[in-house]
Design a protein around this motif. Structure first.
Motif, PDB file in Angstrom:
ATOM      1  N   LYS A  30      93.746 -14.687 -10.033  1.00 49.25           N
ATOM      2  CA  LYS A  30      95.120 -15.208  -9.977  1.00 49.25           C
ATOM      3  C   LYS A  30      96.114 -14.134 -10.370  1.00 49.25           C
ATOM      4  O   LYS A  30      97.222 -14.075  -9.811  1.00 49.25           O
ATOM      5  N   ILE A  31      95.709 -13.301 -11.325  1.00 50.71           N
ATOM      6  CA  ILE A  31      96.615 -12.225 -11.733  1.00 50.71           C
ATOM      7  C   ILE A  31      96.864 -11.305 -10.553  1.00 50.71           C
ATOM      8  O   ILE A  31      98.019 -10.890 -10.268  1.00 50.71           O
ATOM      9  N   LEU A  34      99.158 -12.871  -8.098  1.00 52.30           N
ATOM     10  CA  LEU A  34     100.523 -12.823  -8.589  1.00 52.30           C
ATOM     11  C   LEU A  34     101.120 -11.438  -8.325  1.00 52.30           C
ATOM     12  O   LEU A  34     102.300 -11.298  -7.936  1.00 52.30           O
ATOM     13  N   TYR A  35     100.287 -10.437  -8.564  1.00 52.27           N
ATOM     14  CA  TYR A  35     100.738  -9.054  -8.346  1.00 52.27           C
ATOM     15  C   TYR A  35     101.100  -8.822  -6.886  1.00 52.27           C
ATOM     16  O   TYR A  35     102.119  -8.192  -6.560  1.00 52.27           O
ATOM     17  N   PHE A  38     104.356 -10.426  -6.109  1.00 55.82           N
ATOM     18  CA  PHE A  38     105.464  -9.630  -6.664  1.00 55.82           C
ATOM     19  C   PHE A  38     105.788  -8.453  -5.739  1.00 55.82           C
ATOM     20  O   PHE A  38     106.971  -8.187  -5.423  1.00 55.82           O
ATOM     21  N   PHE A  41     107.539  -9.710  -2.555  1.00 54.45           N
ATOM     22  CA  PHE A  41     108.944 -10.091  -2.764  1.00 54.45           C
ATOM     23  C   PHE A  41     109.833  -8.865  -2.875  1.00 54.45           C
ATOM     24  O   PHE A  41     110.963  -8.862  -2.358  1.00 54.45           O
ATOM     25  N   GLU A  95      84.739  -2.907 -13.024  1.00 53.51           N
ATOM     26  CA  GLU A  95      85.473  -1.801 -13.638  1.00 53.51           C
ATOM     27  C   GLU A  95      85.624  -0.647 -12.673  1.00 53.51           C
ATOM     28  O   GLU A  95      86.666   0.049 -12.633  1.00 53.51           O
ATOM     29  N   PHE A  98      88.304  -1.432 -10.338  1.00 55.92           N
ATOM     30  CA  PHE A  98      89.596  -1.267 -10.978  1.00 55.92           C
ATOM     31  C   PHE A  98      89.969   0.218 -11.067  1.00 55.92           C
ATOM     32  O   PHE A  98      91.129   0.596 -10.868  1.00 55.92           O
ATOM     33  N   VAL A 102      93.325   1.994  -9.558  1.00 59.36           N
ATOM     34  CA  VAL A 102      94.297   2.804 -10.308  1.00 59.36           C
ATOM     35  C   VAL A 102      94.476   4.166  -9.636  1.00 59.36           C
ATOM     36  O   VAL A 102      95.605   4.634  -9.406  1.00 59.36           O
TER      37      VAL A 102
ATOM     38  N   PHE B 610     106.875 -11.697 -12.056  1.00 59.48           N
ATOM     39  CA  PHE B 610     105.462 -11.342 -12.269  1.00 59.48           C
ATOM     40  C   PHE B 610     105.076 -11.471 -13.742  1.00 59.48           C
ATOM     41  O   PHE B 610     104.044 -12.068 -14.115  1.00 59.48           O
ATOM     42  N   LEU B 617     100.028 -17.817 -16.927  1.00 60.51           N
ATOM     43  CA  LEU B 617      98.589 -17.847 -16.672  1.00 60.51           C
ATOM     44  C   LEU B 617      97.790 -17.704 -17.967  1.00 60.51           C
ATOM     45  O   LEU B 617      96.583 -17.989 -18.009  1.00 60.51           O
ATOM     46  N   LEU B 679      86.027   2.580 -19.193  1.00 64.44           N
ATOM     47  CA  LEU B 679      85.571   1.620 -18.197  1.00 64.44           C
ATOM     48  C   LEU B 679      84.045   1.489 -18.249  1.00 64.44           C
ATOM     49  O   LEU B 679      83.505   0.374 -18.123  1.00 64.44           O
TER      50      LEU B 679
END
Lengths: 117, 692
Positions: A30-31, A34-35, A38, A41, A95, A98, A102, B610, B617, B679
């Motif tokens: 969900k995060i 949301l990102y 954002f 938009f 990880e 991720f 990045v 955001f 959340l 990580l």
């Protein structure tokens, strides 16, 4: 009359089922959603601005919009890789995904900053 | 240096004055001043005895007074050469030659020594030049010393040895080894043989002298000719070293010829016109620029002046252009080549012919009157038949005493171009505009071509313009000038030139504008008119502006030729051009600042949304490692990312790509290291959790 009311009810029922299904998704996904929202938009607002004042300087507009779009795309890739229900990326630790996210973002934003002018 | 420049200018002036073909002037003061300029000794003395001799001889012939210092230095070098025992025959020869003019004393002992040396040289001579110098030296010393006993022992033998060098075509070789022959050598040989004859103690066999006469005649067969009647000798250019040039060759032959003629009693049977031709050659050179050429010219003219073959006489003219207005008379001078007096004679004008026409003579044969005061023969008053124009006058000279005809030679007839100028009367000049069909005069004006005119006419393309005038010579005859042009010039500087034709005295031109419309490029407007009448024989040639004419021509059709572009004034073409102000690209219109700031705010909104969404959340930092080592790595990881983003901000604001990349390199390595640590720690932690 019965058809219209049934289609309206169908739409409502569809909407409710989507909402409840979505509530079941894990929080980290969900995060990411949301990102993405954002980023989309922000891109939309930039397009509206360009539409109102004209496209000079065009490179700045492009770099702005493409940064939003690019980062949204990378977030979507992250979501695919992190989603536990996705059999394809079962062995990939989140990880690692991720870290890729990045790194790719940093490269994207270097290019964007160069093109920004 | 300044003197040399002045001398050069004098020479230039003299050369420009000197007449060209057909007219030969005898030697005059211009030659004398040129000689003084050319023969200037270097530091008081000449480079060699040969040059000293040439200078002295030239001054002697031209009658220039001997400069005492020049004579003194000459005497010094002469006595040096004469006294020295190492002087060659050539040195002695030139020393004695110079001495014949400078007249320095040579003592008896020295002259005895010279004679014996020269005699020895004659006996031992093998080449032509050896003979020349030794025999020549002996001839000179015989005249100069008081010794009477100078003669050649075996004159005939020496004669034959010199004769052995001759060739069948009249030329001579320099030596038995050298097969090349030249006319220059022939001249030297003749001089040597003349010297031998004069030194001979007994008579030389006459047959030898006759064969020599034949050689001379054969030599003269090879003479070359210029168109103006000049005759000269020239050798073929085989070896540049030996080549002498026509002037040196001809003067050498002439010297030899006259020397030989002086010693022999026989008649050489050379026709006089050969001597006249040679005289024309030397006089045609005018004033040479080189000292050696000058000497050759003057020495040869001196030979021609008094020789035993024949002395040429030349006609000279102070002016060949006579003006009828000034009532000039025709003057003729007769003299020898050096300008000396001649015996009494009569100059007759036997005919005058118009240039380019083969008609009969315009004048009767008449004698010219001799004017004692000026020494010239004058024709008082040109006959009425001689009008303005150019003519060829033919003269004949008759000597009064018949025995002089043996001595002097005057060509049979001399043709001389004479120009007669005068004032041409321009009369009855008028200009008119005519209607084309009927020929009736629309407007007619009289012109005064001698004075100012400001005629103003107008015509259209259906009319004609007529200009007419009459030209009459002083004697009332018709005259056709070289130039009779009418020029029409438009305001735009386009010009048209028309030739005015004539019939007899009447000159007329009719411009039919109907036919000229296309030639004028359909340009209507004001045309300036200009009339030119000119001729070499016309003393009052004129170029007058008549006035202007307004021409009304029809419009030009599409395909009509455009007038040629007029020459642009060069100063305007290359002059400064208009100044250019550079127009820079106008900057783009930017939106008002408030609008841009408003949208900046709007862009921040999704970010806030955001962050609010994240809070809703329920994000937390529970998974943040608590142990110190991983914690530091985690912190450093976030710091690293923050640093990279800060670097990007600096990149946008200030830095360039290379600096950014350099820093990014360092940061990137750090970040990768740190990120990997944290990580992998997190991954290990979650794997432990999963297995547990």
């Amino acid at each position: 009359m019965a058809r219209t009311s049934s289609s309206k009810e169908n739409a409502q029922a569809l909407f409710h089922s989507l909402r409840s299904a979505y509530a079941a998704t894990p929080v980290n996904l969900k995060i990411i959603d949301l990102y993405v929202g954002f980023a989309a938009f922000t891109a939309l607002i930039q397009v509206v601005y360009m539409a109102s004042v004209g496209s000079f300087p065009f490179n700045s507009f492009l770099s702005g919009v493409l940064s939003c779009v690019g980062t949204a795309v990378l977030a979507v890739c992250l979501r695919i890789q992190v989603n536990k229900e996705n059999k394809e990326f079962k062995d990939l630790p989140p990880e690692r995904a991720f870290a890729d996210f990045v790194l790719c973002n940093l490269v994207l934003h270097l290019v964007i900053m160069n093109f920004l002018g | 240096m300044a003197r040399r420049l002045a001398g050069f200018l004098v020479l230039l002036l003299v050369v420009s004055i000197c007449e060209a073909a057909f007219l030969f002037q005898p030697i005059s003061d211009s030659h004398r001043s040129a000689a003084l300029e050319l023969f200037t000794p270097d530091h008081g003395s000449f480079k060699s005895l040969e040059e000293t001799y040439e200078a002295l001889r030239t001054f002697q012939i031209l009658g220039i007074e001997k400069k005492p210092d020049l004579t003194a230095t000459a005497c010094r070098s002469i006595s040096e050469t004469v006294g020295s025992s190492s002087s060659t025959a050539k040195d002695l020869f030139y020393a004695l030659k110079a001495n014949s003019i400078a007249e320095c004393k040579i003592d008896k002992k020295a002259s005895k020594g010279i004679i014996s040396r020269l005699n020895a040289s004659v006996s031992g001579a093998s080449s032509l030049l050896d003979f020349y110098y030794s025999v020549g030296g002996l001839v000179l010393i015989k005249d100069q010393s008081s010794e009477a006993d100078v003669h050649l022992a075996d004159a005939e033998g020496v004669f034959r040895s010199v004769k052995a060098f001759s060739q069948s075509d009249g030329r001579w070789r320099y030596s038995s080894n050298n097969p090349e022959s030249s006319a220059f050598a022939a001249g030297i040989a003749l001089e040597t043989l003349a010297g031998i004859v004069s030194l001979a103690s007994s008579e030389i066999d006459q047959s030898l002298i006759s064969t020599l006469k034949n050689d001379i005649i054969k030599l003269f067969d090879s003479i070359e000719k210029y168109d103006d009647g000049a005759l000269y000798f020239d050798d073929k250019l085989v070896d540049g070293h030996e080549y002498q040039g026509p002037l040196s060759t001809t003067s050498s032959v002439l010297r030899g010829l006259t020397a030989f003629a002086a010693v022999t009693a026989e008649n050489l049977n050379l026709p006089g016109d050969k001597m006249l031709g040679l005289a024309k050659f030397f006089l045609g050179i005018c004033v040479p620029g080189d000292a050696k050429d000058f000497f050759n010219q003057i020495d040869s003219l001196a030979c021609l002046e008094s020789n035993r073959v024949s002395i040429p006489l030349i006609l000279s003219f102070p002016s060949t252009v006579l003006s009828l207005t000034r009532k000039d008379s025709l003057k003729v001078g007769v003299s020898t080549v050096l300008g000396s007096e001649v015996p009494s004679l009569t100059v007759k004008l036997v005919g005058a012919f118009s240039s380019g026409s083969k008609d009969a003579s315009l004048v009767e044969s008449q004698e010219l009157n001799f004017d004692k005061a000026s020494g010239l023969y004058i024709l008082n008053g040109l006959p009425k038949s001689i009008d303005v124009g150019s003519y060829t006058f033919v003269f004949e000279v008759v000597l009064h005493e018949p025995e002089h005809e043996e001595v002097y030679f005057m060509g049979s007839q001399t043709k001389v171009p004479i120009s007669v100028t005068g004032l041409i009367k321009v009369e009855n000049s008028e200009i008119a505009v005519l209607d084309s069909d009927l020929g009736s005069i629309e407007s007619q004006k009289k012109l005064d071509l001698a004075g100012k005119n400001a005629i103003s006419l107008s015509a259209n393309h259906l009319q004609k313009l007529r200009l007419s005038f009459q030209l009459t010579t002083p004697h009332g005859r018709s005259f056709k000038p070289h130039q009779a042009f009418l020029k029409l010039r438009h305001e735009s500087k386009v010009e048209h030139i028309f030739v005015v034709g004539n019939s007899g005295k009447q000159f007329e031109i009719v411009l039919n504008f109907l036919g000229l419309v296309e030639k004028f490029f359909y340009l209507s407007g004001k045309y300036d008119m200009e009339l030119t009448i000119g001729d070499a024989a016309m003393e009052n040639s004129l170029l007058v502006a008549i006035g202007h004419i307004e021409l009304d021509l029809p419009e030009a059709p599409e395909k009509a030729p455009r007038p040629p572009p007029q020459p642009v004034d060069p100063y305007s073409r290359y002059g400064p051009k208009a100044e250019i102000t550079h127009i820079f690209r106008a900057p783009e219109k930017r939106p008002p600042q408030e609008l841009s700031l408003a949208f900046l705010g709007l862009t921040i909104l999704p970010l806030l949304g955001f962050l609010i969404g994240l809070l809703r959340l329920g994000v937390n930092l529970k998974n943040f490692p608590t142990k110190p080592v991983p914690a530091t790595f985690a912190v450093l990881f976030h710091v690293g990312i923050g640093a990279v983003l800060l670097l990007y901000v600096f990149f946008w604001v200030k830095l360039d790509l290379f600096q950014t990349l350099k820093l990014l390199g360092f940061l990137g390595v750090f970040l990768v290291f740190v990120g990997h640590r944290i990580l992998s720690h997190l991954a290990a932690a979650s794997a432990k959790l999963k297995s547990a």
